[in-house]
Design a protein around this motif. Structure first.
Motif, mmCIF file in Angstrom:
data_model
loop_
_atom_site.group_PDB
_atom_site.id
_atom_site.type_symbol
_atom_site.label_atom_id
_atom_site.label_comp_id
_atom_site.label_asym_id
_atom_site.label_seq_id
_atom_site.Cartn_x
_atom_site.Cartn_y
_atom_site.Cartn_z
ATOM 1 N N SER A 186 1.028 -1.061 0.115
ATOM 2 C CA SER A 186 -0.464 0.094 0.473
ATOM 3 C C SER A 186 1.160 1.516 -0.078
ATOM 4 O O SER A 186 0.426 1.911 -0.366
ATOM 5 C CB SER A 186 -0.949 -0.367 1.196
ATOM 6 N N LYS A 187 1.710 1.306 0.851
ATOM 7 C CA LYS A 187 2.724 2.006 1.051
ATOM 8 C C LYS A 187 3.017 2.703 -0.675
ATOM 9 O O LYS A 187 3.218 3.959 -1.022
ATOM 10 C CB LYS A 187 3.905 2.801 1.806
ATOM 11 N N GLU A 219 0.417 9.225 -5.469
ATOM 12 C CA GLU A 219 1.125 10.889 -5.316
ATOM 13 C C GLU A 219 2.255 11.149 -6.713
ATOM 14 O O GLU A 219 2.133 12.518 -7.240
ATOM 15 C CB GLU A 219 2.014 10.503 -4.040
ATOM 16 N N GLU A 270 0.524 4.345 -2.768
ATOM 17 C CA GLU A 270 0.157 6.152 -2.512
ATOM 18 C C GLU A 270 1.520 6.610 -3.372
ATOM 19 O O GLU A 270 0.455 7.336 -3.876
ATOM 20 C CB GLU A 270 0.201 5.538 -0.838
#
Length: 162
Positions: free
Chosen positions: A40-41, A48, A44
């Motif tokens: 998930s990081k 971004e 993300e």
């Protein structure tokens, strides 16, 4: 009664074995989860970066559109003609049409400027010429984009906009 106690004991032992088995499986899964990376990081971070690049592209398009609008406002006889050629690959047909019209207007204004007396150059055009020069465009390209003669472009660059 003894039978009942033996059956009860047997059930308790099986339940105890089952609970130990479930608890050991849970502990094993928790330990394994530490070795897997958190995706998930990464997602993300990708989202971004994508949003930042979209924001930059949007600002770039707005800036270009503003320049084209300024050129359109400065050329009152500006008329968009029908498509005369196929746009290059990857370019929007509307953008190609506007660019052709701007180039045609620039060429027609050059013809008119050879016989007309010198007019003062608008400050917007001066700043546009200086910005295009900073971007490394040639004098001929700047001349086409700004609707000025090459001599006028050289004078603006030499004077630094003064």
């Amino acid at each position: 009664m003894v039978k009942y106690l033996i059956i009860t004991y047997y059930i308790e032992v099986k339940l105890l074995d089952l609970s130990i088995l479930l608890m050991s499986i849970g502990i094993f899964l928790i330990i394994i989860s530490f070795f897997f990376k958190n995706s998930s990081k990464k997602i993300e971070q990708d989202v971004e970066e994508l949003s930042i690049s979209i924001f930059q592209e949007t600002n770039n398009l707005k800036r270009r559109l503003k320049i084209v609008e300024e050129e359109l406002l400065l050329e009152p006889e500006f008329q968009v003609k029908s498509k005369s050629s196929i746009p290059p690959k990857g370019q929007d047909p509307k953008v190609h049409q506007v660019m052709q019209a701007v180039q045609q207007a620039a060429q027609s204004s050059k013809v008119g400027q050879t016989t007309a007396p010198a007019k003062p150059i608008h400050q917007i055009i001066i700043s546009q010429v200086l910005e295009l020069n900073k971007q490394g465009l040639s004098v001929a390209d700047i001349s086409i984009r700004s609707n000025l003669t090459e001599e006028q472009v050289r004078q603006v660059i030499a004077n630094g906009g003064r």
